[in-house]
Structure formats: structure tokens, C-alpha cells
Enzyme design. Structure first.
Site, short mmCIF file in Angstrom:
data_model
loop_
_atom_site.label_atom_id
_atom_site.label_comp_id
_atom_site.label_asym_id
_atom_site.label_seq_id
_atom_site.Cartn_x
_atom_site.Cartn_y
_atom_site.Cartn_z
N SER A 83 -54.42 24.46 -21.84
CA SER A 83 -53.81 24.65 -23.15
C SER A 83 -54.37 25.87 -23.87
O SER A 83 -53.82 26.30 -24.87
CB SER A 83 -53.98 23.42 -24.01
OG SER A 83 -55.34 23.28 -24.38
N LYS A 108 -55.01 19.15 -32.69
CA LYS A 108 -55.48 20.54 -32.65
C LYS A 108 -55.19 21.24 -33.98
O LYS A 108 -56.05 21.93 -34.54
CB LYS A 108 -54.81 21.28 -31.50
CG LYS A 108 -55.37 20.88 -30.14
CD LYS A 108 -54.58 21.48 -29.01
CE LYS A 108 -55.22 21.10 -27.66
NZ LYS A 108 -54.38 21.46 -26.53
#
Lengths: 811, 278
Positions: free
Chosen positions: A658, A701
Site C-alpha cells: 500500500s 490510514k
């Protein structure tokens, strides 16, 4: 230059409208009897239960928090009620081979009755046999037989004694036998007087003694035979008397089991044995052994007789309807297969068929057995035992010692009992796939898989069903009713738990926990119903209980122990985002990613991988970057780049791809020498073509970087770049949504690296024109020029990159 | 002999031990009675003089009871066997006496068995021994038992080798006073445990009823309640024996004066307590 607009609040959080649910509280809703959102699993379970073929056992797989067991048991309970109760099984004594107890199959519900009937039979026999043996007829007959022996002995010895007396001899006992002695006046002759006898007379006496002694020897040899004959006659008499006394008792019992041939056969064997062992029904004399051991010899003799004719009914006498459905929470080998217990007698372990204890397979025989696959696999030999029973389709109760041939002492070998059970294993997917791959017997024994989905598509129809599901959970667990607002908030949280605004989590255990905690907070408020605020309180409190680590990490950033910039611009440096999951709580945190470039052999060095802190997926992401760079900027020239990438101040393992887009941004920024805005953070993976791809944990996140920015003070320039394909997953916290609505924090959906790099650097990425050239001054042109410069330098240095490559190869 | 020493000897229970099954059980029974009446238990092992003489004869042999084989019988071996027998008898007596918590003594004598037993038992209250004779293969009482009944002046316990399980049967004839037999019954622990049956023999119903009343009243003073009572009027010895047999006595208590005592001794296979008035 493309202009990416930040997402509006509606995209950041998909609300559930309480007004649209159509009720005030869950008390208005009916209970839900159907399984929500698991059509595949439901169909599989229905099939697995319905098909009655060997090997069609079920494996229900999915998250252990999805409440699979409850669903499976619900199905099984409903199905089992419609099925007949299976026959009863009992173990009884095997009169021919005591160490191989016989299994007896009796019609449903009659096992326990047979057990009681046999107990009564023993009592009745005891009474009848004692009465028969006490009868005048028996005594008289026995006395006759015994007196006959006396008479025989008397006749023989009396005649001999008479014969001896006529010869002036007598037979007397010695300490160890008998002897014949000469007498005078009724007393044994004195040695002196005997010596005075003439030789001829002494010889006569001696001869007479020899004759009597020979006759005595003959009689003494015959006595044991006479005793045996008497014993045989007495045994016949006892048989006769017992048969007459017990016959009626057995006949009556046989009438009750005339429809069960196995029981009749067993009763015949019992009758034969009881007649042979009639003495055991009578009060026992005290034996020296019994005196030595103490205790009550009568009681132990009675117990021994009762055990011999006892029936060990293996089924439960609960009178439940339908087929059994059993869940064995501790599936050890013995709990599954059954065990043979022992008792101690004089320090020795002894056992018999009454000590055979049924295991879960036996108790569920004719029905269903639900087991936790993981627990079965963790118990030594339980898995092997289960497979052996399912393969052989019979239950053979053996101790582990016997199975493993660790003991060679004689133990019980109970007759195997035919097994007809449907086993449902519940476990996670990994287990299923591992078993399927590595255990060749597994696919043959568990042919049906019920795959439980962890989430459900979010639609208005499903939201309504979900509300009824919540209502059912509330009612079953006797919780306060939820208002529509509270249900809506739970539904929103269910989407967040699913990590997708368009899906709802089916993790039943987590939902139930949330409902219980909500109920607690409603109770704290003294409210009869639970409101949305109670749900939020429960969620906040849960976070509050878990977020010490997050707080400490944010504090480290705040105190600049961990260096994270949220303002300014720096070339070759970007804020990446990662998720930390600990103890069921996940949160995001920013990490500084830096890139350094120089002349090299076309290799991007992933420092994390070099020190074995990076996982394979992370390494894959970094290797993709090389593919992107060479494909886009150096399709025809050698890529003479040496670059290194690192997660700064990262001391633990990193995995996942990611951060690959962030790493690429840092690399491009370093190559183009274009500073990156530090107020932005980046997440998303990238492919070799430069497309930004979806990642997991997007909400955590974003919130992780948001928290750092809030701590420093929101400037309005801060935000997060996320893959456009992750927008549908957004279910952000209310404070993040509010900040975005106010324009103080921005979420940018990006589809390509070019879009992202423009946002980050403020420099247009640039697209190749018809002649294949990037516009002058564009970021791509600056990157390409830098790479060309490296290539030219490399040529000028005379293939310096070769040596480096060779060096690399030797790593 | 003084009156005090007479009383002292009367409080002795003598048991003749030859270590046969019956005599060992007689020892148990004697210890029980001794404990009951607070008497000393005196064990005697009589070494049969006939046996010693036999061993001294040339070429004497004995037949093993179990093996049936013939082997030489000499004095040394016999003495050795008798000594071993005495040790075992003494040990067994001490153990049984300790269990019954009675004082005990033991002696070994040599001579004619009956004469020695009579001598040792002189003045004792009770003498106990196994009922079997020395004859081979016979269940009937031997000459010692018979001699004791004929010549003894004390009560006699004749122990059946199979034990004394079963009720106590008390036989009372009109020709014998019942006090001794009732007293004997009262001294038997097993009377309370296994029950007591009373059989009264008399020439007339009136006499039988009178005797029964006396017996029952006497038993009642000892808190013994018979389970049954049977009157035999004008019964022949055979009828008396048959009746007693049907009651399956574990112990038969009868007066030494009873005219049926020898028939009962011969015909009824159980332990026998022959009570004698003192």
C-alpha cells in the site's frame, strides 16, 4: 495539469437514515428466523444435512466471529426435530469372552428401561434363588447327596477299621497323615512288648498292617473321585433348582422384549450363565481374602453379581425428541471416541464393560455432531480418531495406549458400534484449505463446504433485514430496545467494520458485543431504550480502552521523536501511511518515506528488504517501481539508476504494497528534484503502468494522518491521497468528515501516479507528445532527463554499472 | 481344693488344640465364650501316646492324607512334627486370645488323649474341641468327644469343621433342667445375631408347655427372644433328630442330661454345646 477535487463529505461517510428504517424502536420489529446474507452457506448446509451418503460431512468455514456455530446449530436443531430419535445402544457382558463386551441395539428409548429391568431381574433372581436354596426340598436333597458321600466313606473306612480291629490293629491320625498300628487291649502296643513277640508273630502283624495299609491307600485314592461325583451331583441339583426358580422370571422379561431378538438372545445367555453361577446369588461366606481386605464381603459379592448382569446404557435418558444434536466443546480423543475407565482394587487397576463411557460420537450417533476444527486438531490424536471412526463408520472404543500399541496388557475390546452421524466442523478458511491440501483423507470425509461470508451487500432492503437481525439479537439477549437512530448508527458501524461503505459486516460476535456495550451505556443513563448516542459512547469507550499505543505513537510525533512533517515541501520525501492492528484494534500512523537517487545499475534498493524488515508483498511493490521507471522513462536505454528507499524510523516489519505509490512519488520527486508537499500523506499501491490501486485500511490510514495534523493544527492545506477505487470504502470518523466539510482537511481520490504527483509537487506531470517527448519543464520530462543524464554518465565512465551489477549479483 | 480355687478353675475355658480345621474353629468359639464370661482361655495340645508308641515300633509307616503315598514314620520325625505343631498351636492361641482380649495359657501334654483332656479340664467350666474323631473319613464325633460327654463334669463345645453358621437351636427335654442350657445360650453372641429356636420334648402336652414357659421366661431374663418354639410331645428320638435337622442349626445346645444327646450328637451335623449343671 489535471485538477483533482477533494471528496465531499457525502463521499467520506455513507449515512444510514433512521427515518428510512420505518420503526421507532426494535421492539416494533419481529424476530428474524432466517439467516441473513449467507445464501451460499445456507444452501450448502441444507444440502450437506439432506444428503445421506458416506463422506458428506460438512465443513463450515469463515471467520470465527461470524457466529457460524449458532447458524449451524439453528439449522441442525430444526432439522433434527423432524427426524426420528435413533435406537439405543448398550454394552453388556460377553459370557464367552469377558474382555469383548457385546453391543446391544435396542429400540429407541428402551436402553435405560432394559438397564432397569436387568437390575430388577438380578434382585428377583437373588430372592428366588435364595428361597429355592432355602427350601426344604433342596436341603433334603442336598443332605441326601452329602450323606451319601459320608455313607460311602463310612462304609469303606468303617469296614476297614473293623477289619483292622479284628486283626488287633487300629488306624490313627498322624500329624501329616494316617498310620496303621498294632494294638493290645485297645491301645497301641508298647515297643518293648512288640519286641518280645516272636519273629513269626511280628511277621504276621506286619503282613496284616501291610494289607490294611494297601486297602487304606486304595480307599484314599477313591475319596477324591467320590467327592467330585458329589460335587457334580450338587451342581446338577443347583442347576435344576435355579432353573425352576428363575424360569418364570426370565419368561416374564422375555415377553417384554419379544420384539427385540438381540435382547432375547442376550437373556438366553444370561439365564444359562445365571444357572451356572447360581451360588453367586446367595449370601457369600466370609473368605480370608475378604477379611484381609476389610469392607463388607457380602456387599462386594452382591456388587459383582449386579455388575455381571448389568446393562451399560450409553444413551441419555433425557427423553428428548428427535435426533441428537451435540456440540463437543472439548474434543479430546477420549471425549470424542469414548473411554474405558478403571477402578483400583488392591492397588491394581481393573475394569469391565460397565466402565465403558460413551464419547461424543456415540452420543450423537443417529444425529449431528458439531466440532470446532481447530480444537479437534489441537487435541492429540483426536483428528486421527475422528477420521478413523468416520472412515470405518463404526465406533471402536479403545484407549490411546491400545491405539498406539503402547500397552500390551489385556484390556477390554468392546464390540464396535455402527456409526451414523453427520459431523459438522466449524473453522476458518485457512484450516479448510490446509486440510484439503495436506490431508488426503479430508476431501473424502468432508465433501460439503459451507462458506460463510463475512459481509453483506449494503442496500436499503438489507439495511431493513439488518435492523431485524439486530432486533432479534436484542430480544434474544434481553437487551434494551434500540431506537431507529441507534440501529442506523450500528448499521453505519457495521459498514465501517466491513471496511466498505457499500457492505455490512456479518461478524455476529462483534455486533453482539457492541449491542451489549450499548445496552450498558443506556443503563448508565437510566434509559429504557438505547439511543444512537449510546452506540457512539460504546464505540468511543471501546477505542478509549484500546488506544494507549496510538496515543503514545502520536505523542512521539508531537514531541518530534518521530519525524513527520505536516507543512512545507521536501524533495524525495513523502508521508506514507500504514495500519497497526493489535488486539482487535486497528489504527493508522504516518511514516516518513525517503528516496535517494544516484548513478547506478538500474536497481531500486529497498532498504527494508535488505535488512529483512520488509515482507514479500512490500518487496514486490518496490520491484514494480523499477518496472514502471524503465517502462516509462527508459524503454530503449539502460536504466542507469541507483536508488534507495526507506521507511524512516521504522523498527518493525513492514509488509503490503500500500506504500508503493508513496515510494514512487518519493522517487520521482528525488529524480525531478521537485519538492513534495508535506501536508499531504499518501496511500495506494501502484502497478507498472502507473495506475494507483486500492488498498486496505483506508479509513484508519486517513484518520491516523488526520490525528497528527489536528495535533499540529489544521492548516487547510493538509489531506490524504487515496486510490479512487477506495472511495467506496470510506466510512470516516465524524470529526474527519466535519473537517473535510469545512475545507480544513482534504481527501483526494487519485487514479494515476501522474495525478498524484501533480497534487504533491504542484508540477504538471506531462504527457508525451506526438514525437514522444514530454513537455519541457514537466515533471516527467525532468525525471526522464535525469535518467538520460545517468545513462550518459554511465557510458562516460565506461560501463561502471556493469561492475555494480556484478556486485549486486553476488549479494 | 478350696472353694476359691474351684471358682477360679470354673472360670477357665479349656480348648483342646490339634490344629485341625475343627479345633481351630473351636479355639475361636472358646475365645468368644471366655471373653463373654470373663474366663481365662487355657489351650492344651495332647500328644497322643499311641502315636508315639507307633513311631517307636519298627518299620512304622504313614500314608499322606493328600498324596496317599506311604512314608516311613520314625520317632525323630514325629517329635519334630509334634514340636512344630505345638509352636503353631501356641501362636494361634495367642493371636486368637489377643483378638478376644482374654487371658490365656498353654500347655503340651503327652498321654492318652481323653485322659489328658479330662485331667487338664478338671474343674473348668467348659472344654472345647473339634467334634470329628480321629477315624478317617468320618464326620461323627470321635471317642474323645464321646468320652468327655460320658466322663466329663463340664460343659462341652464340639466344633463342626464347617463352622457354626445358622441359628442356635436349643433342645430342652423334660428330663433335664433347662437352666444350664439357657445359660449357655445366653453366652453365645451368635444367639443374638442368628436367632434362637427352641425345641421342647416332653411326654405330655402339659409338661411340654410347662417346660416351654420356663425356658422362654429364662431366656427373657437374658433378653433373648426366640424366633420360634416347637413342642414335641411323645416324640421318638428319630422324630426329635428330624425336627432339629429341619431347623438347620448352626449351633445345637442341649443338656448333658438329655436322653437324646448322643443321638443328636451322632445325627445332626453342626457344632454342639452340651451344657452341664454345676
Amino acid at each position: 495539469m489535471t485538477s483533482i477535487k477533494p471528496l465531499g463529505p457525502a463521499s467520506l461517510f455513507t449515512r444510514c437514515d433512521p427515518g428510512g428504517l420505518g420503526f421507532e424502536t426494535t421492539a416494533d420489529l419481529d424476530r428474524l428466523d432466517q439467516v441473513v446474507g449467507q445464501p451460499r452457506a445456507v444452501a450448502a448446509i441444507g444440502f450437506g444435512i439432506g444428503i445421506e451418503r458416506p463422506g458428506y460431512n460438512l465443513f463450515a468455514m469463515g471467520s470465527h466471529r461470524a457466529g457460524m456455530q449458532g447458524v449451524v446449530r439453528g439449522f441442525l436443531d430444526r432439522r433434527a426435530k423432524e427426524e426420528p430419535r435413533p435406537p439405543d445402544w448398550c454394552y453388556v457382558h460377553n459370557f464367552e469372552q469377558a474382555h469383548k463386551p457385546r453391543a446391544l441395539k435396542l429400540p429407541t428409548g428402551r436402553g435405560v428401561k432394559f438397564q432397569a429391568d436387568m437390575k430388577q431381574l438380578v434382585e428377583d433372581l437373588r430372592g428366588a434363588v435364595v428361597a429355592a436354596f432355602e427350601s426344604d426340598e433342596f436341603r433334603a436333597r442336598r443332605q441326601e447327596i452329602e450323606q451319601e458321600l459320608d455313607r460311602r466313606q463310612e462304609r469303606a473306612f468303617g469296614a476297614l477299621q473293623q477289619q483292622a480291629e479284628q486283626a488287633n490293629l487300629t488306624i490313627i491320625r498322624t500329624p501329616a497323615g494316617v498310620a496303621v498300628a498294632p494294638t493290645r487291649d485297645g491301645e497301641v502296643i508298647e515297643p518293648d512288648e512288640f519286641a518280645k513277640l516272636g519273629e513269626e508273630e511280628r511277621a504276621t502283624v506286619k503282613s496284616a498292617i501291610d494289607g490294611i495299609q494297601k486297602e487304606l491307600e486304595r480307599i484314599m485314592l477313591e475319596v477324591p473321585q467320590w467327592r467330585r461325583e458329589v460335587a457334580a451331583q450338587l451342581a446338577d441339583l443347583r442347576r435344576l433348582v435355579t432353573k425352576a426358580a428363575a424360569g418364570a422370571i426370565f419368561e416374564e422379561l422375555r415377553r417384554g422384549y419379544a420384539d427385540v431378538p438381540a435382547a432375547i438372545e442376550y437373556l438366553d445367555a444370561v439365564e444359562t450363565d445365571a444357572i451356572e453361577h447360581a451360588e453367586e446369588f446367595r449370601p457369600q461366606k466370609e473368605s480370608p481374602a475378604a477379611l484381609l481386605l476389610g469392607g463388607d464381603p457380602q456387599a462386594s459379592a452382591r456388587a459383582a453379581t449386579e455388575r455381571r448382569y448389568a446393562v451399560n446404557a450409553l444413551g441419555d435418558a433425557d427423553g428428548a425428541e428427535g435426533a441428537p444434536v451435540l456440540f463437543e466443546d472439548n474434543p479430546s480423543y477420549q471425549n470424542l471416541i469414548g473411554r474405558i475407565e478403571h477402578t483400583t482394587q488392591m492397588g491394581t487397576l481393573v475394569t469391565d464393560f460397565t466402565h465403558i463411557k460413551a464419547g461424543a460420537l456415540m452420543r450423537a450417533n443417529g444425529g449431528y455432531l458439531v466440532l470446532d476444527a481447530r480444537k479437534v486438531l489441537l487435541q492429540p490424536y483426536a483428528w486421527e480418531g475422528l477420521k478413523r471412526a468416520l472412515t470405518a463408520r463404526e465406533i471402536r472404543v479403545e484407549s490411546l495406549g491400545q491405539v498406539l500399541s503402547l500397552v500390551s496388557t489385556v484390556s477390554l475390546e468392546p464390540e464396535p458400534i455402527p456409526l451414523d452421524v453427520k459431523v459438522v466442523l466449524v473453522g476458518d478458511r485457512t484450516l479448510y484449505y490446509l486440510l484439503h491440501a495436506y490431508d488426503p483423507e479430508f476431501p473424502d470425509l468432508f465433501k460439503v463446504v459451507a462458506d460463510f461470508s463475512e459481509d453483506l451487500e449494503r442496500s436499503s432492503e438489507h439495511e431493513a433485514l439488518y435492523a431485524r437481525l439486530l432486533a432479534t439479537m436484542v430480544q434474544r439477549n434481553e437487551l434494551r430496545p434500540l431506537t431507529a437512530g441507534a440501529v442506523a448508527r450500528v448499521i453505519e458501524e457495521a459498514a465501517r467494520m466491513a471496511g466498505d461503505a457499500e457492505r455490512l459486516s456479518m461478524q455476529a460476535r462483534d455486533l453482539l458485543d457492541l449491542l451489549r456495550e450499548t445496552d450498558y451505556w443506556a443503563a448508565e443513563r437510566g434509559s429504557a431504550v438505547a439511543e444512537a448516542s449510546d452506540v457512539q459512547e460504546a464505540l468511543d469507550a471501546r477505542v478509549g480502552r484500546h488506544d494507549l499505543l496510538r496515543e503514545r505513537m502520536n505523542e512521539a510525533v508531537h514531541r518530534e521523536t518521530v519525524l513527520i512533517a505536516t507543512e512545507g515541501a521536501v524533495a524525495g520525501q513523502v508521508n506514507g501511511l500504514s495500519v497497526i492492528q493489535l488486539g482487535g484494534f486497528a489504527f493508522g500512523r504516518p511514516s516518513r518515506i525517503t528516496a535517494r537517487v544516484r548513478l547506478g545499475g538500474g536497481r531500486v534498493i529497498d532498504i527494508e528488504r535488505e535488512v529483512e524488515l520488509g515482507g514479500p508483498l512490500h518487496s514486490k511493490g518496490v520491484l514494480i517501481l523499477s518496472g514502471f521507471l524503465s517502462g516509462r522513462y527508459a524503454p530503449t536505454t539502460p536504466l542507469s539508476l541507483g536508488a534507495s528507499l526507506v521507511f524512516e524510523q521504522s523498527y518493525g516489519g513492514i509488509d503490503g504494497d500500500s506504500a508503493s505509490s508513496a515510494e514512487l512519488y518519493a522517487l520521482l520527486s528525488a529524480l525531478a528534484d521537485a519538492p513534495i508537499r508535506q501536508g499531504l500523506a499518501v496511500t495506494g499501491s501502484v502497478n507498472q503502468r502507473g495506475d494507483v490501486q486500492a488498498i486496505g485500511g483506508v479509513n484508519e490510514k486517513i484518520e491516523g494522518f488526520f490525528d497528527v495534523c489536528v495535533d499540529r493544527g489544521l492548516t487547510g492545506e493538509q489531506g490524504v491521497l487515496i486510490p479512487a477505487s477506495n472511495v467506496k470504502h470510506l466510512m470516516l470518523r465524524a470529526d474527519v468528515v466535519r473537517a473535510a466539510a469545512d475545507g480544513r482537511f482534504h481527501i483526494y481520490p487519485v487514479e494515476t501516479i501522474d495525478e498524484g504527483v501533480e497534487l504533491l509537487t504542484g508540477v504538471a506531470a506531462g504527457v508525451r507528445d506526438a514525437e514522444g517527448q514530454f513537455p519541457v519543464g514537466s515533471l516527467n520530462q525532468r525525471v526522464e532527463r535525469r535518467l538520460v543524464e545517468f545513462a550518459e554518465q554511465a557510458r562516460a565512465f565506461g560501463r561502471p554499472h556493469k561492475a555494480e551489477s556484478e556486485g549486486d549479483d553476488s549479494d | 481344693m478350696t472353694e476359691a480355687s474351684d471358682r477360679s478353675r470354673a472360670r477357665r475355658v479349656v480348648v483342646a488344640i490339634d490344629m485341625s480345621t475343627a479345633s481351630r474353629k473351636a479355639l475361636e468359639a472358646a475365645a468368644e465364650i471366655a471373653a463373654m464370661i470373663g474366663a481365662e482361655l487355657h489351650g492344651v495340645l495332647v500328644e497322643d501316646i499311641n502315636l508315639v508308641r507307633l513311631a517307636e515300633l519298627p518299620d512304622s509307616a504313614e500314608l499322606g492324607v493328600l498324596s496317599g503315598s506311604r512314608r516311613e514314620l520314625d520317632v525323630d520325625r514325629l517329635e519334630h512334627s509334634l514340636a512344630a505343631l505345638a509352636r503353631r498351636a501356641r501362636q494361634e492361641l495367642s493371636q486368637v486370645a489377643a483378638r478376644a482380649s482374654v487371658a490365656w495359657s498353654f500347655e503340651v501334654v503327652r498321654g492318652p488323649v481323653l485322659a489328658e483332656v479330662l485331667r487338664v479340664a478338671e474343674g473348668a467350666g467348659l472344654v472345647a474341641l473339634g467334634r470329628s474323631g480321629t477315624g478317617i473319613g468320618r464326620d461323627r464325633p470321635g471317642s474323645t468327644a464321646r468320652g468327655l460327654l460320658a466322663a466329663g463334669r463340664q460343659s462341652v463345645w464340639l466344633q463342626h469343621p464347617a463352622g457354626s453358621t445358622g441359628q442356635v437351636v436349643l433342645v430342652c427335654g423334660s428330663d433335664a433342667a433347662p437352666e444350664a442350657t439357657v445359660d449357655a445360650v445366653a453366652r453365645l453372641k451368635r444367639a443374638a445375631r442368628d436367632g434362637v429356636a427352641v425345641v421342647v420334648t416332653a411326654p405330655t402336652v402339659k409338661r411340654a408347655t410347662e417346660v416351654e414357659q420356663v425356658v422362654l421366661a429364662a431366656l427373657a431374663t437374658h433378653h433373648v427372644r426366640p424366633t420360634m418354639s416347637r413342642l414335641l410331645v411323645g416324640a421318638t428320638p428319630d422324630q426329635v433328630v428330624a425336627t432339629v435337622k429341619m431347623l438347620r442349626p448352626g449351633v445345637l445346645v442341649v443338656s448333658a442330661e438329655d436322653r437324646n444327646v448322643l443321638r443328636l450328637l451322632d445325627e445332626v451335623s453342626c457344632s454342639l454345646l452340651v451344657a452341664r449343671e454345676r
